[in-house]
Design a protein around this motif. Structure first.
Motif, PDB file in Angstrom:
ATOM      1  N   GLN A   1       1.005  -1.467  -0.170  1.00 35.36           N
ATOM      2  CA  GLN A   1       0.088   0.276   0.089  1.00 35.36           C
ATOM      3  C   GLN A   1       0.988   1.139  -0.016  1.00 35.36           C
ATOM      4  O   GLN A   1       2.270   1.282   0.545  1.00 35.36           O
ATOM      5  N   ILE A   2       0.474   2.055  -0.539  1.00 35.99           N
ATOM      6  CA  ILE A   2       1.249   3.684  -0.552  1.00 35.99           C
ATOM      7  C   ILE A   2       0.171   4.331  -0.805  1.00 35.99           C
ATOM      8  O   ILE A   2      -0.906   4.623  -0.892  1.00 35.99           O
ATOM      9  N   PHE A   3       0.494   5.501   0.609  1.00 33.74           N
ATOM     10  CA  PHE A   3      -0.355   7.047   0.211  1.00 33.74           C
ATOM     11  C   PHE A   3       0.109   7.925  -0.257  1.00 33.74           C
ATOM     12  O   PHE A   3       1.118   8.659   0.462  1.00 33.74           O
ATOM     13  N   LEU A   4      -0.824   9.022  -0.485  1.00 27.31           N
ATOM     14  CA  LEU A   4      -0.254  10.544  -0.723  1.00 27.31           C
ATOM     15  C   LEU A   4      -0.118  11.438  -0.095  1.00 27.31           C
ATOM     16  O   LEU A   4      -1.188  11.329   1.280  1.00 27.31           O
ATOM     17  N   VAL A   5       1.012  11.385   0.177  1.00 27.61           N
ATOM     18  CA  VAL A   5       1.414  13.139   1.598  1.00 27.61           C
ATOM     19  C   VAL A   5       1.180  14.676   0.421  1.00 27.61           C
ATOM     20  O   VAL A   5       0.133  14.589   1.087  1.00 27.61           O
ATOM     21  N   GLY A   6       1.803  13.900  -0.775  1.00 30.25           N
ATOM     22  CA  GLY A   6       0.900  15.803  -1.691  1.00 30.25           C
ATOM     23  C   GLY A   6       1.913  16.382  -2.728  1.00 30.25           C
ATOM     24  O   GLY A   6       2.351  15.208  -3.165  1.00 30.25           O
ATOM     25  N   VAL A   7       1.325  17.155  -2.958  1.00 27.48           N
ATOM     26  CA  VAL A   7       2.284  17.742  -4.632  1.00 27.48           C
ATOM     27  C   VAL A   7       3.647  17.928  -3.702  1.00 27.48           C
ATOM     28  O   VAL A   7       3.589  18.909  -3.411  1.00 27.48           O
ATOM     29  N   GLY A   8       4.775  17.712  -4.659  1.00 28.91           N
ATOM     30  CA  GLY A   8       5.852  18.378  -4.936  1.00 28.91           C
ATOM     31  C   GLY A   8       7.038  17.507  -3.796  1.00 28.91           C
ATOM     32  O   GLY A   8       6.243  16.118  -3.891  1.00 28.91           O
ATOM     33  N   TYR A  40      10.336  -0.087  -2.254  1.00 28.28           N
ATOM     34  CA  TYR A  40       9.656  -1.030  -1.466  1.00 28.28           C
ATOM     35  C   TYR A  40      10.734  -2.428  -1.288  1.00 28.28           C
ATOM     36  O   TYR A  40      10.818  -3.254   0.005  1.00 28.28           O
ATOM     37  N   ALA A  41      11.732  -2.115  -2.532  1.00 31.21           N
ATOM     38  CA  ALA A  41      12.962  -3.161  -1.896  1.00 31.21           C
ATOM     39  C   ALA A  41      14.101  -2.727  -0.916  1.00 31.21           C
ATOM     40  O   ALA A  41      14.864  -3.802  -0.605  1.00 31.21           O
ATOM     41  N   PHE A  42      13.820  -2.038  -0.463  1.00 33.14           N
ATOM     42  CA  PHE A  42      14.480  -1.089   1.104  1.00 33.14           C
ATOM     43  C   PHE A  42      14.092  -0.964   2.012  1.00 33.14           C
ATOM     44  O   PHE A  42      13.202  -0.184   2.172  1.00 33.14           O
ATOM     45  N   ARG A  43      14.680  -1.287   2.720  1.00 34.85           N
ATOM     46  CA  ARG A  43      13.777  -1.119   3.831  1.00 34.85           C
ATOM     47  C   ARG A  43      14.277   0.575   4.307  1.00 34.85           C
ATOM     48  O   ARG A  43      13.369   0.183   5.413  1.00 34.85           O
ATOM     49  N   GLU A  91       4.272  14.066  -7.444  1.00 38.32           N
ATOM     50  CA  GLU A  91       3.036  13.546  -6.742  1.00 38.32           C
ATOM     51  C   GLU A  91       4.205  12.916  -4.892  1.00 38.32           C
ATOM     52  O   GLU A  91       5.543  12.250  -5.671  1.00 38.32           O
ATOM     53  N   CYS A  92       4.037  13.853  -4.666  1.00 39.03           N
ATOM     54  CA  CYS A  92       4.905  12.812  -2.684  1.00 39.03           C
ATOM     55  C   CYS A  92       3.721  11.056  -2.661  1.00 39.03           C
ATOM     56  O   CYS A  92       2.855  11.417  -2.194  1.00 39.03           O
ATOM     57  N   LEU A  93       4.415  10.050  -2.443  1.00 34.86           N
ATOM     58  CA  LEU A  93       3.618   9.316  -2.171  1.00 34.86           C
ATOM     59  C   LEU A  93       4.666   8.344  -0.725  1.00 34.86           C
ATOM     60  O   LEU A  93       5.887   8.397  -0.649  1.00 34.86           O
ATOM     61  N   SER A  94       4.059   7.901   0.704  1.00 37.47           N
ATOM     62  CA  SER A  94       5.299   7.592   1.080  1.00 37.47           C
ATOM     63  C   SER A  94       4.833   5.892   1.356  1.00 37.47           C
ATOM     64  O   SER A  94       3.175   5.490   1.468  1.00 37.47           O
TER      65      SER A  94
END
Length: 109
Positions: A1-8, A40-43, A91-94
């Protein structure tokens, strides 16, 4: 799962000025799917910033007509908690859900 943090570009949640305070970054010209998969390949990778058409030519991605991927690396528990006001094409994704914001306390009597 990936979460949108925002733009930039992604910025670390503890950085009040939202400056780039990450331990390290890995930059490339990967498509969105591969950018997220590499994180996701790197902890130690906690977030990505991705742009389909980057405005600046970091990593020569724009010159090559490719998207741009930035993987944000931490060795000290940093998390993406915001974005900067530049690079609006990203887009910043966490990898991690945003931290809940504490409710405001009522005014002191």
């Amino acid at each position: 799962q990936i979460f949108l943090v925002g733009v930039g570009y992604c910025r670390e949640s503890r950085s009040l000025a939202h400056v780039n305070s990450w331990d390290d970054t890995i930059e490339s010209c990967l498509d969105r799917h591969d950018c997220i998969a590499r994180c996701y390949a790197f902890r130690s990778c906690v977030a990505v910033a991705w742009a389909a058409t980057p405005n600046s030519d970091h990593s020569q991605c724009r010159e090559l007509g490719k998207p741009r991927c930035v993987n944000y690396i931490t060795y000290s528990g940093q998390l993406a908690g915001g974005t900067d006001s530049h690079a609006r094409e990203y887009e910043c994704l966490s990898r991690y859900a945003p931290l809940p914001v504490a409710p405001s306390l009522p005014p002191m009597p």
